[in-house]
Design an enzyme around this catalytic site. Sequence first.
Site, short mmCIF file in Angstrom:
data_model
loop_
_atom_site.label_atom_id
_atom_site.label_comp_id
_atom_site.label_asym_id
_atom_site.label_seq_id
_atom_site.Cartn_x
_atom_site.Cartn_y
_atom_site.Cartn_z
N ASN A 1 0.81 -1.23 0.00
CA ASN A 1 0.00 0.00 0.00
C ASN A 1 0.84 1.28 0.00
O ASN A 1 0.46 2.28 -0.59
CB ASN A 1 -1.02 -0.01 1.15
CG ASN A 1 -0.40 -0.08 2.51
OD1 ASN A 1 0.77 -0.40 2.66
ND2 ASN A 1 -1.19 0.22 3.53
N GLU B 1 7.93 3.35 14.81
CA GLU B 1 8.82 3.75 13.72
C GLU B 1 8.72 5.25 13.52
O GLU B 1 7.62 5.80 13.52
CB GLU B 1 8.40 3.06 12.42
CG GLU B 1 8.54 1.55 12.48
CD GLU B 1 8.28 0.92 11.11
OE1 GLU B 1 7.11 0.81 10.70
OE2 GLU B 1 9.26 0.55 10.45
#
Length: 509
Positions: A178, A489
Amino acid sequence: MALQLSYRLLGRQLSAGQATRVGRRRLSLLRERALVAGQWTVAADGATFDVINPATDDVIASVPDLGEADAARAVAAAAEAQRSWGQTAPRRRSQLLQAYFRLLEEHGEQLAALLTAEQGKPLAEARAEVAYGAGYIEWFAGEARRIHGEVVDGAAPHKETLMIRQPAGVAALITPWNFPIAMLLRKLGAALACGCAAVAKPAEDTPLSALALAALAEQAGLPPGVLSVLTASRARTPEVGAALCRDPRVAVLSFTGSTAVGKLLYAQCASTVKKLSLELGGNSPFIVFDSADLEKAVAGCMASKFRNSGQTCISTNRILVQAGVYDRFVAALGSVMASQLTAGDGAADGVNLGPLVNNAQLEKVSGLVSESVRQGARQVWPRPGSAAPEGRFYPPTLLTEVTPDMACFREEVFGPVAACARFETEEEALAIANSSDMGLAGYIFTENIAQAWRVSRALECGMVGVNEGLISQPEAAFGGVKLSGLGREGGHYSVEDYTEVKYICFGTK
Ligand code: SIN
């Protein structure tokens, strides 16, 4: 309310062959070989698989279908390269990341065209993804020089107590279809900054973006073996994934993708006790309170719901609207959907809603919508009985009178479907929002500051957008709780994933 949705398949204005030829001429970064152990290579048995443009069904390229032995070769080279990469001065790593960032910027148009061709997202979104992904490289170029340990006063005066950070070792980076550019750059930037060599495995639908990124990393001066990119078909992906998980030379596994695959990788990593970073599925609530500024709420909902045709882990999935503003919000959302969304080939002008990435995705989205309608949801748009979607273009869909037990609320739809439910009180909204076993992102729209704080704290998720539908940025900690994953992250938080802390007790007596 009458909805006049302009649903035009602009992609069909180009013939399939035309689109590919135009693409190929422009795309000098298109690679049909994988990068393994510093060599652009084919599979040992010559096997390849095709990469398809989801908007046109054209074959864009064929890439090597690699397997377990290639994964082992890539890991061996990474382990070898790790020795010197891990010792490279942070300043040098930073300079290299800066050079990489400049190349990404320079080739932004080409990367965006490639991304649109293999993934389907509209060109404007592809450009935004390239800029977003490159932003991680820029960020980690700075972060490389800010990876510090600490010195603390120990229990006894003659014991100097030091904690230093060292590269964790080879990192396997398994990335999704994606956001094939941003997700790889988010992981790779952090790994390289921390001194880790990397073996990347891009999703089988979108390997070309990763190969282009590897070509630019090579051009930036990344030493051979520090980055390999393993391409593999759907059939061979499990074999490559398992090889990376079970290889003791791989110290870190970072994966973005579905919760089902994340659980499998988690289990496969157990035997070698790796460090894990898992960014998995979501089921984001989007809560609109009576106190909300409705214009802001609709804009936030459009941005969060329809980015990448809803194929985003942090996409709004469950729209919860307080009874006092429910009718007005749903009407406004419907009319903005009608006037602003144009579906078609992402490469065509004016398109802002691309196709779904593959047929499995299309079937999943249609299945969840039909099931929800069967359970009592009202399909406001497209009108029931409208023509079936053409190709992989799923029409933007508005469902109202949804209840929490319906399929489109229980599962992450991953498509352009806005599903709206009504609630009465803040407690009820929180109970519904937190009833999911996913916990990636949540959104709240309210002008009541006390409510904004209260609800932000009470939501069981890793990220909250308050009066904001687009929350992703390189400076921030991206990640979830519950079945949405492990670790964060972005920002300085990624450093935890790619370094080990070593405690040194220095006797001075
Ligand atoms: C994702 O969908 O997994 C990532 C989206 C983002 O980083 O914004």
